[in-house]
Design a protein around this motif. Sequence first.
Motif, PDB file in Angstrom:
ATOM      1  N   THR A 145      29.952  43.401  32.838  1.00 15.00           N
ATOM      2  CA  THR A 145      29.442  42.075  33.206  1.00 15.00           C
ATOM      3  C   THR A 145      30.191  41.593  34.440  1.00 15.00           C
ATOM      4  O   THR A 145      31.418  41.485  34.419  1.00 15.00           O
ATOM      5  N   ALA A 146      29.444  41.323  35.507  1.00 14.68           N
ATOM      6  CA  ALA A 146      30.047  40.894  36.780  1.00 14.68           C
ATOM      7  C   ALA A 146      29.228  39.716  37.319  1.00 14.68           C
ATOM      8  O   ALA A 146      28.606  39.800  38.368  1.00 14.68           O
ATOM      9  N   VAL A 147      29.230  38.630  36.537  1.00  9.90           N
ATOM     10  CA  VAL A 147      28.394  37.477  36.901  1.00  9.90           C
ATOM     11  C   VAL A 147      29.231  36.310  37.416  1.00  9.90           C
ATOM     12  O   VAL A 147      28.750  35.181  37.474  1.00  9.90           O
ATOM     13  N   GLY A 148      30.465  36.579  37.799  1.00  8.88           N
ATOM     14  CA  GLY A 148      31.289  35.527  38.369  1.00  8.88           C
ATOM     15  C   GLY A 148      32.481  35.197  37.493  1.00  8.88           C
ATOM     16  O   GLY A 148      32.653  35.758  36.409  1.00  8.88           O
ATOM     17  N   VAL A 149      33.305  34.316  38.013  1.00 15.43           N
ATOM     18  CA  VAL A 149      34.548  33.947  37.324  1.00 15.43           C
ATOM     19  C   VAL A 149      34.659  32.428  37.246  1.00 15.43           C
ATOM     20  O   VAL A 149      33.933  31.708  37.936  1.00 15.43           O
ATOM     21  N   ARG A 150      35.538  31.980  36.400  1.00 16.48           N
ATOM     22  CA  ARG A 150      35.867  30.550  36.306  1.00 16.48           C
ATOM     23  C   ARG A 150      37.359  30.396  36.547  1.00 16.48           C
ATOM     24  O   ARG A 150      38.141  31.251  36.115  1.00 16.48           O
ATOM     25  N   PRO A 151      37.767  29.313  37.209  1.00 23.87           N
ATOM     26  CA  PRO A 151      39.208  29.121  37.419  1.00 23.87           C
ATOM     27  C   PRO A 151      39.945  29.057  36.085  1.00 23.87           C
ATOM     28  O   PRO A 151      39.470  28.427  35.139  1.00 23.87           O
ATOM     29  N   ALA A 152      41.077  29.725  36.018  1.00 26.69           N
ATOM     30  CA  ALA A 152      41.853  29.793  34.767  1.00 26.69           C
ATOM     31  C   ALA A 152      42.748  28.562  34.662  1.00 26.69           C
ATOM     32  O   ALA A 152      43.973  28.635  34.859  1.00 26.69           O
ATOM     33  N   VAL A 153      42.137  27.442  34.356  1.00 28.74           N
ATOM     34  CA  VAL A 153      42.894  26.181  34.315  1.00 28.74           C
ATOM     35  C   VAL A 153      42.691  25.416  33.009  1.00 28.74           C
ATOM     36  O   VAL A 153      43.133  24.269  32.900  1.00 28.74           O
ATOM     37  N   THR A 154      42.038  26.040  32.040  1.00 25.00           N
ATOM     38  CA  THR A 154      41.821  25.306  30.784  1.00 25.00           C
ATOM     39  C   THR A 154      43.159  24.927  30.144  1.00 25.00           C
ATOM     40  O   THR A 154      43.228  23.935  29.428  1.00 25.00           O
ATOM     41  N   TRP A 155      44.204  25.703  30.426  1.00 20.53           N
ATOM     42  CA  TRP A 155      45.523  25.399  29.853  1.00 20.53           C
ATOM     43  C   TRP A 155      46.083  24.072  30.386  1.00 20.53           C
ATOM     44  O   TRP A 155      47.012  23.530  29.808  1.00 20.53           O
ATOM     45  N   LEU A 156      45.485  23.548  31.448  1.00 20.65           N
ATOM     46  CA  LEU A 156      45.951  22.270  32.004  1.00 20.65           C
ATOM     47  C   LEU A 156      45.169  21.076  31.461  1.00 20.65           C
ATOM     48  O   LEU A 156      45.447  19.932  31.828  1.00 20.65           O
ATOM     49  N   ALA A 157      44.187  21.352  30.598  1.00 23.22           N
ATOM     50  CA  ALA A 157      43.384  20.245  30.054  1.00 23.22           C
ATOM     51  C   ALA A 157      44.309  19.255  29.355  1.00 23.22           C
ATOM     52  O   ALA A 157      45.187  19.647  28.589  1.00 23.22           O
ATOM     53  N   GLY A 158      44.141  17.989  29.660  1.00 24.16           N
ATOM     54  CA  GLY A 158      44.940  16.947  29.007  1.00 24.16           C
ATOM     55  C   GLY A 158      46.336  16.792  29.592  1.00 24.16           C
ATOM     56  O   GLY A 158      47.123  15.975  29.125  1.00 24.16           O
ATOM     57  N   SER A 159      46.660  17.569  30.637  1.00 26.01           N
ATOM     58  CA  SER A 159      48.007  17.499  31.213  1.00 26.01           C
ATOM     59  C   SER A 159      48.166  16.303  32.141  1.00 26.01           C
ATOM     60  O   SER A 159      49.287  15.945  32.500  1.00 26.01           O
TER      61      SER A 159
END
Length: 417
Positions: free
Chosen positions: A226-240
């Motif tokens: 599957t090579a349909v794109g990426v999402r920034p890996a920032v969910t760990w910053l939610a609520g920060s």
Amino acid sequence: MGHPERTVVAGAGLAGFRTVQELRARGYGGRITLVGAEDRPPYDRPPLSKKVLTEGADPSLHADFTALDTDFRPGETALGLDLSPSGPALVTDRGRHPFDRLVVATGATPVALPGPGRQRFLRTYDDALALRALLRPGLRLAIIGAGWIGAELATAAAAAGCQVTVVEAGPAPLASALGAETGAWTAPWYEQAGVELRTGAAVESVEHGGLALAGGGWLPADEVVTAVGVRPAVTWLAGSGIALAGSAGPAGPEGAPAGGVAVDARLRASMPGVYAAGDCAAFESLRFGGLLRVEHWDVALHAPEVVAANITGGDEVYDPVPYFWSEQFGRMVQYAGHHGAADRLVWRGDPAAAAWAACWVAGTHPSPQRLVAMLTVNRPRDLLQGRRVIAAGTPVDLAGLADPATPLKDAAARLSA
Ligand SMILES: Cc1cc2nc3c(=O)[nH]c(=O)nc-3n(C[C@H](O)[C@H](O)[C@H](O)COP(=O)(O)OP(=O)(O)OC[C@H]3O[C@@H](n4cnc5c(N)ncnc54)[C@H](O)[C@@H]3O)c2cc1C
């Protein structure tokens, strides 16, 4: 402060590693901790879909953390921030790292599709090694997505003798990055390489043994990537409390969806002392206006110079002409700049030929027309000159631009002289 300044860098890809390198190169004397989720020292990603697949090349960045006086922590994942009154800290799955400065460089992660079947990705060195071990004559390989990564993987897999089918929901390869009109000129490359390309074919789910297509179709496959794109890996910053760019916006011209850590032109996030760079950062572009999140190697290489300069007391702005390259089906494809739907497309050479370029121009006659973006196929000199013309913002002569025999710098000089 009462202690040496502490900089913590989250993410040990190119942007994170370059931040460490640049801090030390600028004489930064504080403590540096580099936290990386992968269990490996930093490496380069562009070779993963090229020479790692075809030749087993080593993509290592040869980091020497002793010389860089850096506490490198592989296999450690950032989970969030602790903003207690005693001072901020990065919280990981292994502990806490108090910081005075935090650099977010956690990159991006591939998007998965629904379904119970096994889907592979091509983002990490481990992904590439696993794929390299699989590629063999006769393997029925289904690649979902005819973007940059899909095209490069198809190139390598076809060369290894696989039976490759690329399934693309859009009307043409690279349509979300370049627009369907330009992307369509790359479709014949697939056929010439013996790769079946199915455009306008949306995958409903990845099943055991193949793909279920929207409308009831079925594509049998031994392996699916599957090579349909990426999402920034920032969910760990939610609520920060660190502001993220809106994630519901439309894809930008590079195909990069919105989202990421919102930073200003000095790469500073909304929280004092926090910076972001690379695939995870949406930076304010003074040149093009608005927030740009650019998933290009060149950004991960150079944006950290600005972060490090500003951490060490400088006042630098990051305002690049974005640059990207891709090697697909024996062609060198390069893109520089940034264009939108309103910009006019000017062809430079015949796109059915081996070498050509597509230019995007902003402004309408009689106001000056400026080159804002360029795609070149096997015309590296055009790209080099075009990038400089875009950076200078000089008006261009459209007739000269459309004539492949006129050097690009002359098409710009002709009017501005
Ligand atoms: C296969 C492939 C081929 C490419 N080819 C090209 C090309 O030809 N030309 C080009 O211009 N660009 C290319 N790119 C894009 C380019 O490689 C990226 O833009 C670049 O790697 C971005 O670097 P980065 O450091 O921002 O992010 P990344 O390289 O994604 O690094 C981020 C790191 O942070 C880690 N991380 C994530 N979350 C956490 C967390 N919570 N805690 C700790 N660590 C975390 C990740 O594991 C990763 O190691 C390619 C990318 C890929 C995947």
